[in-house]
Design a protein around this motif. Sequence first.
Motif, short mmCIF file in Angstrom:
data_model
loop_
_atom_site.label_atom_id
_atom_site.label_comp_id
_atom_site.label_asym_id
_atom_site.label_seq_id
_atom_site.Cartn_x
_atom_site.Cartn_y
_atom_site.Cartn_z
N PRO A 100 0.84 -1.20 0.00
CA PRO A 100 0.00 0.00 0.00
C PRO A 100 0.87 1.25 0.00
CG PRO A 100 -0.83 -1.61 1.59
CD PRO A 100 0.50 -2.12 1.10
N PRO A 101 0.63 2.17 -0.95
CA PRO A 101 1.55 3.32 -1.06
C PRO A 101 1.62 4.18 0.18
CG PRO A 101 -0.38 3.58 -2.47
CD PRO A 101 -0.40 2.18 -1.99
N ASP A 102 0.53 4.29 0.95
CA ASP A 102 0.60 5.09 2.17
C ASP A 102 1.53 4.43 3.20
OD1 ASP A 102 -1.25 2.99 2.43
OD2 ASP A 102 -2.44 4.07 3.91
N ARG A 103 1.47 3.08 3.26
CA ARG A 103 2.36 2.35 4.17
C ARG A 103 3.82 2.47 3.72
NH1 ARG A 103 -3.05 1.75 5.30
NH2 ARG A 103 -3.42 0.13 6.87
N LEU A 104 4.04 2.33 2.42
CA LEU A 104 5.40 2.42 1.91
C LEU A 104 5.97 3.82 2.10
CD1 LEU A 104 7.75 1.05 0.47
CD2 LEU A 104 6.67 1.62 -1.72
N LEU A 105 5.16 4.84 1.87
CA LEU A 105 5.63 6.21 2.08
C LEU A 105 5.96 6.46 3.55
CD1 LEU A 105 6.19 9.03 0.99
CD2 LEU A 105 3.75 9.55 1.26
N ALA A 106 5.11 5.98 4.46
CA ALA A 106 5.38 6.14 5.88
C ALA A 106 6.69 5.45 6.26
CB ALA A 106 4.23 5.58 6.70
N ALA A 110 10.14 7.20 7.67
CA ALA A 110 10.80 6.73 8.89
C ALA A 110 12.26 6.41 8.62
CB ALA A 110 10.07 5.50 9.42
N HIS A 111 12.54 5.83 7.45
CA HIS A 111 13.92 5.53 7.06
C HIS A 111 14.71 6.82 6.91
CE1 HIS A 111 16.81 2.58 5.48
NE2 HIS A 111 17.19 3.53 4.63
N ALA A 112 14.09 7.84 6.29
CA ALA A 112 14.76 9.13 6.13
C ALA A 112 15.02 9.78 7.49
CB ALA A 112 13.90 10.04 5.27
N ARG A 113 14.04 9.69 8.37
CA ARG A 113 14.18 10.28 9.70
C ARG A 113 15.32 9.61 10.47
NH1 ARG A 113 9.25 9.45 10.93
NH2 ARG A 113 8.50 11.35 9.95
N ALA A 114 15.41 8.30 10.36
CA ALA A 114 16.47 7.57 11.05
C ALA A 114 17.85 7.95 10.52
CB ALA A 114 16.25 6.07 10.91
N ALA A 115 17.89 8.38 9.25
CA ALA A 115 19.16 8.80 8.65
C ALA A 115 19.41 10.29 8.82
CB ALA A 115 19.16 8.45 7.16
N ARG A 124 11.70 10.62 -9.91
CA ARG A 124 10.86 9.58 -10.50
C ARG A 124 10.68 9.71 -12.00
NH1 ARG A 124 5.23 9.71 -11.17
NH2 ARG A 124 4.38 11.81 -11.44
N MET A 125 10.68 8.57 -12.66
CA MET A 125 10.21 8.48 -14.03
C MET A 125 8.68 8.46 -13.95
SD MET A 125 12.90 5.54 -15.33
CE MET A 125 12.61 4.48 -13.88
N VAL A 126 8.03 9.38 -14.66
CA VAL A 126 6.59 9.55 -14.45
C VAL A 126 5.79 8.32 -14.88
CG1 VAL A 126 6.71 12.05 -14.62
CG2 VAL A 126 6.26 10.71 -16.67
N ALA A 127 6.36 7.48 -15.75
CA ALA A 127 5.64 6.28 -16.18
C ALA A 127 5.78 5.12 -15.22
CB ALA A 127 6.13 5.85 -17.58
N ALA A 128 6.63 5.24 -14.20
CA ALA A 128 6.84 4.15 -13.25
C ALA A 128 5.70 4.13 -12.25
CB ALA A 128 8.18 4.31 -12.54
N PRO A 129 4.95 3.02 -12.12
CA PRO A 129 3.73 3.03 -11.32
C PRO A 129 3.92 3.23 -9.83
CG PRO A 129 4.03 0.89 -12.44
CD PRO A 129 5.13 1.78 -12.88
N THR A 130 4.95 2.65 -9.22
CA THR A 130 5.08 2.75 -7.77
C THR A 130 5.39 4.17 -7.33
OG1 THR A 130 5.74 0.43 -7.54
CG2 THR A 130 6.35 1.92 -5.75
N THR A 131 6.34 4.83 -8.01
CA THR A 131 6.64 6.21 -7.62
C THR A 131 5.48 7.14 -7.95
OG1 THR A 131 7.93 6.34 -9.66
CG2 THR A 131 9.15 6.06 -7.60
N ALA A 132 4.70 6.81 -8.98
CA ALA A 132 3.49 7.60 -9.25
C ALA A 132 2.50 7.47 -8.10
CB ALA A 132 2.84 7.15 -10.56
N ALA A 133 2.36 6.25 -7.56
CA ALA A 133 1.45 6.03 -6.43
C ALA A 133 1.95 6.75 -5.17
CB ALA A 133 1.31 4.54 -6.16
N LEU A 134 3.27 6.77 -4.98
CA LEU A 134 3.82 7.50 -3.83
C LEU A 134 3.55 9.00 -3.97
CD1 LEU A 134 7.27 5.69 -3.43
CD2 LEU A 134 5.33 5.55 -1.85
N ALA A 135 3.77 9.54 -5.18
CA ALA A 135 3.55 10.96 -5.40
C ALA A 135 2.10 11.34 -5.19
CB ALA A 135 4.00 11.34 -6.82
N ALA A 136 1.18 10.41 -5.52
CA ALA A 136 -0.25 10.69 -5.39
C ALA A 136 -0.69 10.80 -3.93
CB ALA A 136 -1.05 9.60 -6.10
N GLN A 137 0.18 10.42 -2.98
CA GLN A 137 -0.18 10.55 -1.57
C GLN A 137 -0.21 12.00 -1.11
OE1 GLN A 137 -1.20 7.73 0.25
NE2 GLN A 137 -1.12 7.09 -1.90
#
Length: 324
Positions: A100-106, A110-115, A124-137
């Motif tokens: 789920p993109p909301d879970r993956l984004l969260a 958290a990974h960014a915060r830890a770093a 992102r390549m706009v045609a790539a579905p997963t990064t498009a779903a993340l951006a849509a959050q």
Amino acid sequence: MARSLPGVTVQLLPFPAADYAAWRAAQVERRRRWQFTPLWADDAAATAQAREAVDELAPAEGLSGTQLLRVLDSDGDDGWVWLMRQERDLLVLDAESDAPPDRLLALLEAHARAASATALILDRMVAAPTTAALAAQGGFTVVSQTMALDLADAVDTEDGPPVTLRPMTDASFAAYLDAAVDEYAREIRSTDHVAWGEALDHSRKDYEDLLPQGRASAGHVLLDVVESQAGARVGALWLEVRPPSAAFAYDVYLQPDWRGRGLGRAAVGAAARWCRGEGVRVLGLSVFGRNAAARALYDSLGFTVVVEALRRPVEPAPPVAGPR
């Protein structure tokens, strides 16, 4: 790293070294199809560029350099994310996951915060579905966009005042370079929030790297934009010709006093006609996200976004309460 969220547990774990060669081949193909073919208009050239890009950034054997991490959820293996730390930001170079993109984004936040990263960047390549779903959050702002115009399909318009293009002289190149370095430094300072001296050094280095022999740099075409009626030099056009059939506009520059008169649209139209005359099939360019007027202009002329960088601030973790 794992985060338990309602209904789904998503984890990021080290990517299996045994699967790295297959991932690398797939990444080259993704880059060829979604990033470089739209910008190079030739399959062999796009494949070579994709391999070079992956060679430059991919972790060695999946174990070092940039981070390649496996995504696991409650049902098992659910894809991968490719990350890179850059100064204060954590970049998502690419991702493929059915989580789920909301879970993956969260989880990425958290990974960014830890770093100790202050922002998450989707490169992102706009045609790539997963990064498009993340951006849509939501919560992202556009940092930059790389766009392409298919010259076979583009309308050949001469809207606005007529302009002509002519090769730069030493004097006009020097004047353009001084103004362009200064303007680019201002964009860097506004986008990256760095000191003026650092932004200016960055700007100068980029121009020196791209134009090591000035206006005689191989593969580059530097043209004055001249307003035809007045005969005045009003700006500059900087193109890189990319054999066999592409070109990239590094800059479409107008002097401040000549902006807002339709000359930018006329200059891009003149660039498209010049490219067609040279057998170029696709024209690419990049634009800062803050430059809403330029983005709207390129959109109206038929350019489509191929790659974009999106920024989402990462809030620091709340301080841990000490003992009372």
